[in-house]
Design a protein around this motif. Structure first.
Motif, short mmCIF file in Angstrom:
data_model
loop_
_atom_site.label_atom_id
_atom_site.label_comp_id
_atom_site.label_asym_id
_atom_site.label_seq_id
_atom_site.Cartn_x
_atom_site.Cartn_y
_atom_site.Cartn_z
N VAL A 42 0.86 -1.18 0.00
CA VAL A 42 0.00 0.00 0.00
C VAL A 42 0.89 1.23 0.00
O VAL A 42 2.07 1.16 0.37
N THR A 43 0.34 2.33 -0.43
CA THR A 43 1.03 3.61 -0.34
C THR A 43 0.35 4.46 0.72
O THR A 43 -0.67 4.06 1.30
N ALA A 44 0.89 5.65 0.95
CA ALA A 44 0.37 6.52 2.02
C ALA A 44 -0.87 7.28 1.55
O ALA A 44 -0.97 8.50 1.68
N ILE A 45 -1.81 6.55 1.01
CA ILE A 45 -3.07 7.11 0.55
C ILE A 45 -4.18 6.22 1.09
O ILE A 45 -4.13 4.99 0.95
N GLU A 46 -5.20 6.82 1.68
CA GLU A 46 -6.18 6.01 2.41
C GLU A 46 -6.97 5.07 1.52
O GLU A 46 -7.34 3.97 1.96
N ASP A 47 -7.26 5.43 0.25
CA ASP A 47 -8.04 4.50 -0.57
C ASP A 47 -7.22 3.28 -0.97
O ASP A 47 -7.77 2.19 -1.18
N ARG A 48 -5.89 3.41 -1.05
CA ARG A 48 -5.04 2.24 -1.30
C ARG A 48 -5.06 1.31 -0.09
O ARG A 48 -5.11 0.08 -0.22
N ALA A 49 -5.04 1.92 1.11
CA ALA A 49 -5.10 1.11 2.33
C ALA A 49 -6.45 0.42 2.46
O ALA A 49 -6.54 -0.75 2.87
N GLU A 50 -7.52 1.11 2.11
CA GLU A 50 -8.84 0.50 2.19
C GLU A 50 -8.98 -0.65 1.20
O GLU A 50 -9.57 -1.69 1.50
N ALA A 51 -8.42 -0.47 -0.01
CA ALA A 51 -8.44 -1.56 -0.99
C ALA A 51 -7.66 -2.76 -0.49
O ALA A 51 -8.06 -3.92 -0.70
N ALA B 295 5.03 17.99 2.56
CA ALA B 295 4.41 16.86 1.85
C ALA B 295 5.02 15.54 2.29
O ALA B 295 4.32 14.55 2.48
N LEU B 296 6.33 15.52 2.47
CA LEU B 296 7.00 14.29 2.90
C LEU B 296 6.62 13.93 4.33
O LEU B 296 6.41 12.76 4.66
N LYS B 297 6.50 14.96 5.19
CA LYS B 297 6.10 14.70 6.58
C LYS B 297 4.68 14.13 6.64
O LYS B 297 4.41 13.20 7.40
N ARG B 298 3.77 14.68 5.83
CA ARG B 298 2.41 14.15 5.82
C ARG B 298 2.38 12.70 5.35
O ARG B 298 1.64 11.87 5.89
N ALA B 299 3.20 12.38 4.34
CA ALA B 299 3.26 11.01 3.84
C ALA B 299 3.79 10.06 4.92
O ALA B 299 3.29 8.93 5.08
N SER C 92 4.49 1.90 1.83
CA SER C 92 5.48 2.81 1.27
C SER C 92 5.08 4.26 1.55
O SER C 92 3.90 4.62 1.39
N GLU C 93 6.03 5.07 1.93
CA GLU C 93 5.79 6.49 2.22
C GLU C 93 5.79 7.27 0.91
O GLU C 93 6.56 8.22 0.72
N SER C 94 4.94 6.86 0.01
CA SER C 94 4.86 7.53 -1.30
C SER C 94 3.41 7.83 -1.62
O SER C 94 2.49 7.28 -1.02
N THR C 95 3.21 8.72 -2.58
CA THR C 95 1.87 9.12 -3.01
C THR C 95 1.81 9.04 -4.52
O THR C 95 2.68 8.43 -5.16
N ASP C 96 0.81 9.65 -5.09
CA ASP C 96 0.69 9.68 -6.55
C ASP C 96 1.51 10.79 -7.18
O ASP C 96 1.44 11.01 -8.39
N ALA C 97 2.28 11.52 -6.36
CA ALA C 97 3.08 12.63 -6.90
C ALA C 97 4.09 12.12 -7.92
O ALA C 97 4.75 11.10 -7.70
N LYS C 98 4.20 12.80 -9.05
CA LYS C 98 5.12 12.38 -10.10
C LYS C 98 6.48 13.05 -9.98
O LYS C 98 7.33 12.92 -10.84
N ARG C 99 6.68 13.82 -8.92
CA ARG C 99 7.99 14.44 -8.69
C ARG C 99 8.39 14.23 -7.24
O ARG C 99 7.58 13.79 -6.42
N SER C 100 9.62 14.58 -6.94
CA SER C 100 10.13 14.34 -5.60
C SER C 100 9.34 15.12 -4.55
O SER C 100 8.92 16.25 -4.79
N MET C 101 9.14 14.48 -3.39
CA MET C 101 8.45 15.13 -2.28
C MET C 101 9.46 15.66 -1.28
O MET C 101 10.46 15.00 -0.99
N THR C 102 9.19 16.80 -0.75
CA THR C 102 10.06 17.39 0.26
C THR C 102 9.20 18.10 1.30
O THR C 102 7.99 18.29 1.11
#
Length: 506
Positions: free
Chosen positions: A397-406, A446-450, A433-443
């Motif tokens: 799963v990634t750090a997105i709630e709908d991925r976790a629910e799935a 945004a990274l703390k929220r993930a 994984s501490e990742s999201t749908d972002a297509k660029r690097s997180m800093t």
């Protein structure tokens, strides 16, 4: 040859305790399990070992168990097939008792007969006379002072009592029971040579190689490794094992974008690199998957459909093992192969359950580890048949709630089906994984929220599965082909821990 203790993982910690009051318990990782009652101590031992065998069968590997019972303590290695090996056993020392237990007149009779042959009733002899009839050790334990006649209140000897022939009750004399005890003491039992070994030295601990401890070691000051380095060594040992027979790992989540394909690539790379076992990553999408997009392409365009069409030839005893290279795409750096899904844009073929059986039969002939990517439909025939072949389930799963629910719904579906599906769900490894749908690097924020969301999701899954592992965000996993060496050190370490959690389920 027996199994060495160092070849068996020390976790979970298992203890089997049998008590004198005819109760017993088995403790697994701190959780106590009551042992069914038995009529004898041996029955309790057998019942306790049956619980330990069940634990070994659940883990599908041998386990170490500390045993303790009224007769001694030691350690065993218990295998899933009921084979039990003794590592050590130390019997408790025999207890020395000042007095013998109560005995019947019949048990004392031989001592009376030996020391005073039966004769017609007559007054008892003087206290010193019986000693004249004794010889050997019995004489030293029956000196006259130890057997005086009972004294009257004024200090004078009381009248002697007549001696009866035949068995008589034991007199109130603390010495004679002691004589019987020494005479009847059983000889000490000896352990057999099978229960001991001269090879008792522990493996030599290699010096530190990491951090400041490693620096000092390289300067000539031998330093022990840190706890972190020891943990990493244990994970490496776990993923470096070879298992009897092939193993199949299924990576599932019914939601797209849940990190399934990167998980398949990373597990395949680590297991292939460290174990050296032939490993294949199989894209089991019902039509077109993305595993081929994230890995290195070989010199051909063949896919799983071509392998299925050639299955008769590939399963022939006359076929050379190298022939499989015509259908898979080798990863030159990470040492595993990829079996791609059908990438024909104009094709409309969906892989069936029977075709999954054929492909799996071919791959398990040529590979020891099969890591399967999957589609997003848990009802698809190829998805359900994949589960039938699975030994270990992995849910990314990634750090997105709908991925976790799935992911939760995927596990719930398997659990509701019971049997093998339910066992896989309960023994699953969830990789967050501490990742999201972002297509660029997180800093920054945004990274703390993930990170916070990943921790919340990990905590939510932990009570329901065997293991949960968190993976830090790494831009090398966002786009393009995935290479193990391109990851940051912290990410490689986290994926090693994830692979070790998966391998521990084999």
């Amino acid at each position: 040859m027996g199994t060495a203790p160092t070849e068996v993982l020390a976790f979970p910690k298992i203890s089997a305790i049998v008590r004198e009051n005819r109760t017993a318990e088995v403790i697994v990782a701190g959780n106590s399990r009551i042992v069914p009652a038995g009529e004898t101590l041996q029955d309790l031992r057998n019942n306790a070992l049956a619980l330990v065998v069940g634990e070994a069968q659940t883990l599908k590997r041998p386990v170490r168990v500390q045993i303790e019972d009224p007769e001694g303590h030691g350690e065993l290695i218990v295998h899933p097939d009921n084979k039990i090996e003794s590592v050590s056993y130390e019997p408790r020392p025999a207890r020395r008792r000042a007095e013998a237990p109560e005995t019947t007149p019949g048990t004392i009779a031989p001592a009376v007969t030996d020391t005073a042959p039966a004769r017609a009733p007559q007054p008892a002899a003087a206290p010193t006379e019986p000693a004249a009839t004794l010889s050997g050790p019995a004489a030293t334990l029956s000196e006259p002072p130890a057997v005086p006649a009972a004294a009257a209140p004024d200090g004078q000897p009381s009248p002697p009592h007549p001696v009866e022939s035949g068995p008589t009750p034991a007199p109130a004399n603390p010495v004679e029971p002691q004589t019987a005890t020494v005479a009847e003491k059983a000889p000490p039992t000896r352990r057999t040579l099978k229960e001991t070994s001269f090879l008792v030295s522990a493996p030599v601990l290699e010096p530190a190689t990491q951090g400041w401890r490693g620096t000092l070691t390289r300067l000539g000051f031998r330093m022990d490794p840190s706890a972190e380095e020891l943990s990493e060594r244990e994970d490496i040992r776990t993923v470096s094992q070879h298992w009897p027979g092939p193993r199949t790992i299924a990576v599932v989540n019914r939601k797209g974008g849940a990190n399934k394909t990167p998980t398949v690539v990373m597990l395949s790379a680590i297991l292939a690199r460290y174990s050296g076992a032939a490993t294949v990553a199989w894209d089991n999408n019902e039509s077109q998957g993305t595993l081929g997009w994230r890995t290195e392409k070989g010199s051909h365009d063949r896919s799983v459909l071509d392998l299925i069409d050639s299955s008769t030839e590939l399963l022939s005893p006359a076929t050379n093992a190298a022939e499989i290279a015509k259908f898979v795409h080798h990863q030159t750096a990470d040492k595993f192969d990829v079996l791609r899904s059908d990438e024909n844009e104009e094709g409309d073929h969906e892989v069936t359950a029977e075709e999954v059986d054929i492909a799996h039969q071919v791959l398990t002939r040529y590979y020891r580890l099969v890591v399967m990517d999957s589609g997003n439909t848990a009802r698809a025939a190829n998805w359900r048949r994949m589960i039938d072949h699975t030994n270990q389930l992995v849910v990314p799963v990634t750090a997105i709630e709908d991925r976790a629910e799935a992911a939760r719904l995927t596990l719930q579906t398997l659990e509701s089906r019971g049997g093998h599906n339910e066992e896989l769900a309960r023994n699953a490894v969830v990789i967050v994984s501490e990742s999201t749908d972002a297509k660029r690097s997180m800093t920054g924020e945004a990274l703390k929220r993930a990170k916070d969301e990943a921790q919340r999701i990990a905590d939510g899954f932990e009570p329901f599965v065997r293991a949960v592992v968190r993976i830090p965000y790494d831009p090398a996993l966002v786009n393009g082909p995935i290479r193990y060496e391109a990851l940051q050190p912290a990410t490689r370490r986290a994926w090693l821990a994830a692979a070790a959690a998966v391998a521990a389920g084999f």
